[in-house]
Design an enzyme around this catalytic site. Structure first.
Site, PDB file in Angstrom:
ATOM      1  N   GLY A   1      -3.281   3.755   3.184  1.00 49.20           N
ATOM      2  CA  GLY A   1      -3.178   3.649   4.632  1.00 49.20           C
ATOM      3  C   GLY A   1      -4.547   3.471   5.268  1.00 49.20           C
ATOM      4  O   GLY A   1      -5.293   2.554   4.939  1.00 49.20           O
TER       5      GLY A   1
ATOM      6  N   TYR B   1      -6.400  -1.996  -3.490  1.00 44.85           N
ATOM      7  CA  TYR B   1      -5.693  -1.009  -2.669  1.00 44.85           C
ATOM      8  C   TYR B   1      -4.733  -0.173  -3.504  1.00 44.85           C
ATOM      9  O   TYR B   1      -3.923  -0.696  -4.277  1.00 44.85           O
ATOM     10  CB  TYR B   1      -4.905  -1.699  -1.552  1.00 44.85           C
ATOM     11  CG  TYR B   1      -4.020  -0.748  -0.786  1.00 44.85           C
ATOM     12  CD1 TYR B   1      -4.563   0.133   0.139  1.00 44.85           C
ATOM     13  CD2 TYR B   1      -2.640  -0.703  -1.008  1.00 44.85           C
ATOM     14  CE1 TYR B   1      -3.767   1.034   0.839  1.00 44.85           C
ATOM     15  CE2 TYR B   1      -1.830   0.193  -0.319  1.00 44.85           C
ATOM     16  CZ  TYR B   1      -2.406   1.051   0.602  1.00 44.85           C
ATOM     17  OH  TYR B   1      -1.614   1.949   1.273  1.00 44.85           O
TER      18      TYR B   1
END
Length: 612
Positions: A171, A164
């Site tokens: 998001g 990530y």
């Protein structure tokens, strides 16, 4: 070839000059010519000759004479501002400097350094960094941690692991994998898109605090930033190159993404930036003027710069330090009021407070004794009512240790939370070099500092509330035995009538003024030595009220004494001398009181010739 960066109507223009014999007026005309050339409507001018202007330095805003030669009037690569006649009155006029420029023109580059490692920063340190008293350097241990953390990121990139924020979007785009050749663009886009704050920019002091605190967090070695990039950021801090960070836009639940993104935007050479040398200018020009290059973000580095609670925490740090200063001075002001109202010191008896041993309460009672003990500091005022029939005082006087005390303990509690937050890793994902992996979590959430600061606001409100009630007693002749509203010829003069109303909403300084005015009606009697010193300090900037006069400047002068902690500096040596002479009766200080005592022991000294 000399070059100047010129501000014209919100635009920054680089103007080279082949001949330093040319004049300031030539530079202004050439800047306006370039401005007109870049505007479809010629900026509203028919020709350069239509423009009437003044030229001034951005540093200090000093006006320049149009006839002076550039080689005499300006240094190479200096920033100047061309102010078109009439523009200063226009709503579209944007000055190059922040409000209060006279303060920033006095900035001097510090010579001392603070070493940051992400573990030992204090609230006092951060406030001093904000004031521009120190430069920053990393400890060797911090450098090694940062390097090891970066090695984990480099390994992720090399092995094309999906992580990530490093190889994915953010998001709701967390499942979108980004090609390797787009990873640098990903980080720049993140910073640009999240720079969505609004409002005035933070002051240079607050922006310095914000940048210093972000550096401290990065120095912990859990962010994945490269040592090269971190050192670039430190160089910008040390040069006082401060990005435009709007006051509004933080989310809290997602940390301070917007303000930290604006901070990062300036570091990559985009948006506006301020330095004492340049004033406000395009970031790329400011960095160039200081011999610095914009940061080129590597994978993860944009995210490393913007994830965290540093906006909330840095402003909270300032609030804690200001609260500490006002709380200890509130004890001194209240003690002065008690003397003027001919109160008793019995409520501050050691044994009373030993039965309810809250640290703050014990410390406040001790301070009152140190300032009012008639055996230690004979008081003619106290002696004048020694044999009166009054048994006890009103709550606003008698309960100061209890009310002020819990405020001190509140400050200590909040300071502990803020200090922990100062030295916490707040990224997502976290980079654990010892495990060779990244882990996603929620350390960016701002609830801890935010809720603690709500509590701090409640505590400080109580200091203001009880102060207002003491002013009421000073102004009310049926309670004070003093003239109504502390002025002679009441009716013709209104004295402190409206100042008391102002204090109901705002300022402890008004109680200080009212107490000193009350003493005027008790003269020639004198109070204790330390409180006489406080009185003398106030009278050095505000004269007594004989009749009504414009009061706001006097309130501001007293406010400045409290803001600069002058009241504490005058009284602290007496408090500490009393402490040394009464060690057996002293109780442990609250963390806040102890740290402040230690700080001021180094900066205050009792005059040797004075009889204490």
């Amino acid at each position: 070839m000399p070059r100047y960066t010129v501000h014209v109507r919100g635009e920054w223009l680089a103007v080279p000059c082949q001949d330093a014999q040319l004049t300031v007026g030539w530079l202004g005309r050439e800047a306006v010519r370039r401005y007109i050339k870049n505007k479809p409507d010629n900026g509203g001018f028919t020709s350069v000759d239509d423009a009437h202007f003044l030229v001034r330095r951005c540093k200090g805003l000093g006006l320049l004479d149009n006839e002076d030669r550039l080689e005499v009037a300006l240094e190479n690569n200096e920033f100047v501002e061309v102010v078109i006649e009439g523009d200063a009155m226009s709503p579209d006029f944007i000055p190059s400097q922040p409000e209060g420029v006279y303060l920033y023109s006095k900035y001097r580059e510090p010579e001392k350094y603070i070493e940051l490692d992400g573990d030992r920063l204090t609230t006092e340190d951060l406030v001093n960094l904000g004031k521009g008293r120190y430069k920053i350097k990393l400890t060797p241990t911090a450098e090694k941690r940062v390097q090891k953390s970066r090695e984990v990121i480099d390994s992720i990139i090399k092995e094309k692991t999906v992580v990530y924020g490093i190889t994915t979007g953010f998001g709701k785009f967390a499942r979108t994998v980004i090609p390797i050749n787009k990873l640098q663009e990903l980080q720049v886009n993140l910073v640009r898109s999240h720079s969505s704050g609004v409002g005035k920019p933070l002051s240079p002091e607050r922006c310095r605090m914000l940048l210093a605190l972000r550096i401290n967090v990065l120095a912990k070695g859990y962010s994945g930033i490269s040592l090269e990039t971190l050192k670039q950021v430190i160089e910008m801090f040390n040069a006082s190159c401060l990005p435009y960070v709007p006051e509004k836009g933080t989310v809290g639940a997602s940390g301070d993404l917007a303000p930290l993104s604006h901070l990062a935007l300036g570091l990559v050479g985009e948006g506006k930036m301020w330095s004492p040398k340049s004033g406000w200018a395009d970031a790329k020009y400011v960095l160039e003027a200081h011999g610095l290059k914009p940061v080129i973000l590597k994978p993860k580095e944009g995210l490393a710069l913007i994830n965290g609670t540093q906006m909330i925490t840095s402003l909270g740090c300032e609030a804690v330090e200001r609260a500490s200063a006002i709380a200890r001075q509130a004890d001194i002001v209240a003690a002065l009021t008690l003397e003027v109202l001919k109160g008793t010191t019995k409520a501050f008896d050691t044994d009373i407070h030993a039965l309810r041993p809250h640290r703050g309460q014990i410390e406040v009672a001790f301070r009152f004794r140190s300032l009012l003990d008639s055996d230690h500091h004979p008081s003619e005022i106290a002696e004048s009512h020694r044999f009166c029939d009054r048994v006890q005082d009103a709550y606003t006087l008698r309960c100061c240790p209890q009310v002020h005390g819990v405020v001190n303990d509140t400050i200590a509690f909040v300071k502990n939370i803020i200090t922990t937050e100062l030295n916490s890793a707040t990224d997502n994902p976290m980079v654990f070099a010892n495990r060779g992996e990244t882990v996603s979590g929620g350390n960016f959430h701002g609830e801890y500092p935010a809720k603690a600061l709500d509590y701090l606001a409640i505590g400080i409100h109580e200091l203001a509330a009880i102060s207002e009630r003491r002013i009421e007693r000073l102004c009310n002749p049926s309670l004070s035995e003093l003239p109504a509203f502390l002025v002679a010829e009441g009716g013709l003069n209104s004295g402190f009538m409206i100042a008391h109303c102002t204090a109901a909403a705002l300022v402890l300084a008004i109680e200080l003024l009212a107490a000193c005015q009350g003493i005027e009606f008790l003269r020639p009697l004198k109070t204790t030595t330390p409180l006489e010193k406080v009185y003398d300090l106030v009278r050095s900037v505000v004269r007594p009220w004989i009749k009504d006069r414009f009061m706001a400047p006097d309130i501001e002068a007293a406010h400045r004494l409290l803001l600069e902690q002058k009241v504490w500096e005058v009284a602290a040596p007496y408090i500490e001398k009393y402490r040394m002479e009464h060690i057996p009766e002293s109780r442990p200080l609250s963390p806040t009181a102890f740290s402040l005592q230690f700080l001021h022991k180094k900066s205050t000294k009792i005059p040797e010739s004075e009889d204490l």
